[in-house]
Design an enzyme around this catalytic site. Sequence first.
Site, PDB file in Angstrom:
ATOM      1  N   GLY A  15       0.499 -42.841   5.352  1.00 22.47           N
ATOM      2  CA  GLY A  15      -0.333 -42.125   6.328  1.00 22.47           C
ATOM      3  C   GLY A  15       0.274 -42.253   7.714  1.00 22.47           C
ATOM      4  O   GLY A  15       0.646 -43.345   8.135  1.00 22.47           O
ATOM      5  N   ARG A  76       3.724 -39.682   0.792  1.00 25.16           N
ATOM      6  CA  ARG A  76       3.358 -40.761  -0.130  1.00 25.16           C
ATOM      7  C   ARG A  76       4.176 -40.468  -1.388  1.00 25.16           C
ATOM      8  O   ARG A  76       3.902 -39.504  -2.097  1.00 25.16           O
ATOM      9  CB  ARG A  76       1.859 -40.727  -0.420  1.00 25.16           C
ATOM     10  CG  ARG A  76       0.988 -40.957   0.825  1.00 25.16           C
ATOM     11  CD  ARG A  76      -0.428 -41.289   0.451  1.00 25.16           C
ATOM     12  NE  ARG A  76      -1.336 -41.264   1.584  1.00 25.16           N
ATOM     13  CZ  ARG A  76      -1.529 -42.281   2.435  1.00 25.16           C
ATOM     14  NH1 ARG A  76      -0.849 -43.393   2.261  1.00 25.16           N
ATOM     15  NH2 ARG A  76      -2.377 -42.186   3.424  1.00 25.16           N
ATOM     16  N   ASP A 107       0.818 -50.828   4.175  1.00 28.82           N
ATOM     17  CA  ASP A 107       1.143 -51.837   3.157  1.00 28.82           C
ATOM     18  C   ASP A 107       1.957 -51.292   1.986  1.00 28.82           C
ATOM     19  O   ASP A 107       2.902 -51.936   1.530  1.00 28.82           O
ATOM     20  CB  ASP A 107      -0.110 -52.580   2.679  1.00 28.82           C
ATOM     21  CG  ASP A 107      -1.150 -51.643   2.108  1.00 28.82           C
ATOM     22  OD1 ASP A 107      -1.032 -50.412   2.315  1.00 28.82           O
ATOM     23  OD2 ASP A 107      -2.084 -52.128   1.456  1.00 28.82           O
ATOM     24  N   SER A 109       4.043 -48.790   2.030  1.00 33.62           N
ATOM     25  CA  SER A 109       5.399 -48.501   2.526  1.00 33.62           C
ATOM     26  C   SER A 109       6.182 -49.796   2.700  1.00 33.62           C
ATOM     27  O   SER A 109       7.384 -49.868   2.374  1.00 33.62           O
ATOM     28  CB  SER A 109       5.320 -47.778   3.868  1.00 33.62           C
ATOM     29  OG  SER A 109       4.449 -46.677   3.755  1.00 33.62           O
ATOM     30  N   THR A 130      -0.394 -48.419  10.760  1.00 31.99           N
ATOM     31  CA  THR A 130      -1.472 -47.789   9.997  1.00 31.99           C
ATOM     32  C   THR A 130      -2.749 -47.849  10.813  1.00 31.99           C
ATOM     33  O   THR A 130      -3.046 -48.900  11.403  1.00 31.99           O
ATOM     34  CB  THR A 130      -1.716 -48.461   8.630  1.00 31.99           C
ATOM     35  OG1 THR A 130      -3.000 -48.053   8.132  1.00 31.99           O
ATOM     36  CG2 THR A 130      -1.709 -49.980   8.693  1.00 31.99           C
ATOM     37  N   ASP A 132      -5.557 -48.112   9.719  1.00 30.35           N
ATOM     38  CA  ASP A 132      -6.502 -49.029   9.066  1.00 30.35           C
ATOM     39  C   ASP A 132      -6.382 -50.472   9.567  1.00 30.35           C
ATOM     40  O   ASP A 132      -7.306 -51.261   9.401  1.00 30.35           O
ATOM     41  CB  ASP A 132      -6.276 -49.035   7.545  1.00 30.35           C
ATOM     42  CG  ASP A 132      -6.689 -47.730   6.901  1.00 30.35           C
ATOM     43  OD1 ASP A 132      -7.275 -46.884   7.598  1.00 30.35           O
ATOM     44  OD2 ASP A 132      -6.428 -47.559   5.690  1.00 30.35           O
ATOM     45  N   ASP A 134      -4.825 -52.880   8.360  1.00 36.10           N
ATOM     46  CA  ASP A 134      -5.085 -53.829   7.266  1.00 36.10           C
ATOM     47  C   ASP A 134      -3.820 -54.490   6.740  1.00 36.10           C
ATOM     48  O   ASP A 134      -3.575 -54.513   5.541  1.00 36.10           O
ATOM     49  CB  ASP A 134      -5.838 -53.116   6.131  1.00 36.10           C
ATOM     50  CG  ASP A 134      -5.077 -51.922   5.599  1.00 36.10           C
ATOM     51  OD1 ASP A 134      -4.098 -51.498   6.240  1.00 36.10           O
ATOM     52  OD2 ASP A 134      -5.453 -51.409   4.534  1.00 36.10           O
ATOM     53  N   ARG A 176     -10.080 -47.285   3.519  1.00 34.14           N
ATOM     54  CA  ARG A 176     -10.260 -47.300   2.067  1.00 34.14           C
ATOM     55  C   ARG A 176     -10.609 -48.690   1.573  1.00 34.14           C
ATOM     56  O   ARG A 176     -11.501 -48.876   0.761  1.00 34.14           O
ATOM     57  CB  ARG A 176      -8.936 -46.873   1.423  1.00 34.14           C
ATOM     58  CG  ARG A 176      -9.073 -45.730   0.475  1.00 34.14           C
ATOM     59  CD  ARG A 176      -7.763 -45.394  -0.159  1.00 34.14           C
ATOM     60  NE  ARG A 176      -6.595 -45.743   0.659  1.00 34.14           N
ATOM     61  CZ  ARG A 176      -5.497 -45.024   0.741  1.00 34.14           C
ATOM     62  NH1 ARG A 176      -5.417 -43.905   0.074  1.00 34.14           N
ATOM     63  NH2 ARG A 176      -4.462 -45.418   1.458  1.00 34.14           N
ATOM     64  N   GLY A 190     -22.006 -48.978  19.871  1.00 34.75           N
ATOM     65  CA  GLY A 190     -23.417 -49.392  19.792  1.00 34.75           C
ATOM     66  C   GLY A 190     -24.118 -48.896  18.543  1.00 34.75           C
ATOM     67  O   GLY A 190     -25.295 -48.498  18.598  1.00 34.75           O
ATOM     68  N   GLU A 226     -15.120 -45.556   4.695  1.00 37.30           N
ATOM     69  CA  GLU A 226     -15.049 -44.745   3.466  1.00 37.30           C
ATOM     70  C   GLU A 226     -15.005 -45.607   2.210  1.00 37.30           C
ATOM     71  O   GLU A 226     -15.420 -45.175   1.141  1.00 37.30           O
ATOM     72  CB  GLU A 226     -13.841 -43.798   3.504  1.00 37.30           C
ATOM     73  CG  GLU A 226     -12.519 -44.530   3.521  1.00 37.30           C
ATOM     74  CD  GLU A 226     -11.305 -43.614   3.574  1.00 37.30           C
ATOM     75  OE1 GLU A 226     -11.357 -42.507   3.030  1.00 37.30           O
ATOM     76  OE2 GLU A 226     -10.289 -44.040   4.165  1.00 37.30           O
TER      77      GLU A 226
HETATM   78  O1  F6P Z   1      -3.395 -44.082   6.557  1.00 34.59           O
HETATM   79  C1  F6P Z   1      -4.485 -44.740   6.056  1.00 34.59           C
HETATM   80  C2  F6P Z   1      -5.515 -43.743   5.686  1.00 34.59           C
HETATM   81  O2  F6P Z   1      -5.819 -42.985   6.816  1.00 34.59           O
HETATM   82  C3  F6P Z   1      -6.749 -44.327   5.039  1.00 34.59           C
HETATM   83  O3  F6P Z   1      -7.683 -44.797   5.956  1.00 34.59           O
HETATM   84  C4  F6P Z   1      -7.252 -43.155   4.262  1.00 34.59           C
HETATM   85  O4  F6P Z   1      -8.042 -43.565   3.178  1.00 34.59           O
HETATM   86  C5  F6P Z   1      -5.993 -42.517   3.769  1.00 34.59           C
HETATM   87  O5  F6P Z   1      -5.006 -42.847   4.708  1.00 34.59           O
HETATM   88  C6  F6P Z   1      -6.043 -41.028   3.598  1.00 34.59           C
HETATM   89  O6  F6P Z   1      -4.814 -40.623   3.123  1.00 34.59           O
HETATM   90  P1  F6P Z   1      -4.384 -39.116   2.881  1.00 34.59           P
HETATM   91  O7  F6P Z   1      -4.179 -38.496   4.224  1.00 34.59           O
HETATM   92  O8  F6P Z   1      -3.127 -39.209   2.096  1.00 34.59           O
HETATM   93  O9  F6P Z   1      -5.500 -38.483   2.143  1.00 34.59           O
END
Ligand code: F6P
Length: 326
Positions: A15, A76, A107, A109, A130, A132, A134, A176, A190, A226
């Site tokens: 991503g 990806r 992660d 990648s 990223t 995220d 994470d 995710r 808030g 999500e």
């Molecule tokens: O890059 C991370 C992320 O944005 C996640 O938060 C999300 O679930 C995912 O990529 C969405 O990926 P794609 O754009 O491939 O659907």
Amino acid sequence: MKHPIKHIGLLTSGGDAPGMNAAIRAVACAGKHYDIAVTGIKAGYQGLINGWFTPLEDHALMHNLCRGGTLLKSSRCQAFHTSNGRRQAWENLNQAGIDALIVIGGDGSLTGAALLEEEYAIAVMGIPATIDNDIFGTDACIGYDTAINTVVDAIDKIHDTAHSHTRLFFIEVMGRDSGFIALNAGIAAGCSAILIPEHNQPIDDIIQSFTKRNLDDHPCIVIVAEGHKNGGAAELASITTQQLPDHDIRVTILGHIQRGGSPSCADRVLAGRLGIYAVEQLLSGASGMMAAVQHHQIRSLPLMETVRTKPTFQNDLFRLSNILAM
Ligand code: F6P
């Protein structure tokens, strides 16, 4: 003794994240500074397997510094999960005379980079990027700061309309497997409740918390990552509607708006620091490492260790978020 690095390949993968362009530029600048060739690889590992190599032009580097996305493009790539795919990638690097690789991504990648290093002993460095956030071992990933500011800006706007109609909103954000975006943006905006994958709040408890509020007089904004295990925003809204039929409930899914936009100052500076450090590490003979920021210092830690370790969750912040929720 390993031979000195002369030619670095550079790709962005997974991503995209705002600030990737600033990291690409930083690697290119470091290459110039240390007189090392830097070649761009288009579309992540897919481009590595297909041999899509490209020079990095100064005007593109400058022009894209303030832009989100990645000028090298991303993908990806399923083929890179296979040993055949990685062998093809390594052969292409060899053929192009590239003796080190820098991977900018999340992660998945960075796992790919760690495997390539392990299997083919090519020098690699990872740069965490990223939205995220994470990734274990770094206090921040490139793109995260911009993304949370985008989310806060969006929720502030939704708050205006939620207030005017005294509505209950479920706002879904990305994440995710992790709730960094939801937790931090939820506190800053808030939000009344923050629902994240790391904590499985049962739906009944969530609804009960609404009934304790005066929903007739006060708007209520719930932020949902999500990956929340008990349902996304739409599902939670539909269950809540069944149980609280008199309330006006709306859903907003912020989606990919969170991945775009001009990178924040913090993301550009972080990208600059990590990009230069990654090149300097390669030149000093390091390999199989990730450039990271810890307590404002740039350092490196083994790629394999980072990708195999779950990121440390901000439990203290989650506790505070419950006190701050109104
Ligand atoms: O890059 C991370 C992320 O944005 C996640 O938060 C999300 O679930 C995912 O990529 C969405 O990926 P794609 O754009 O491939 O659907």
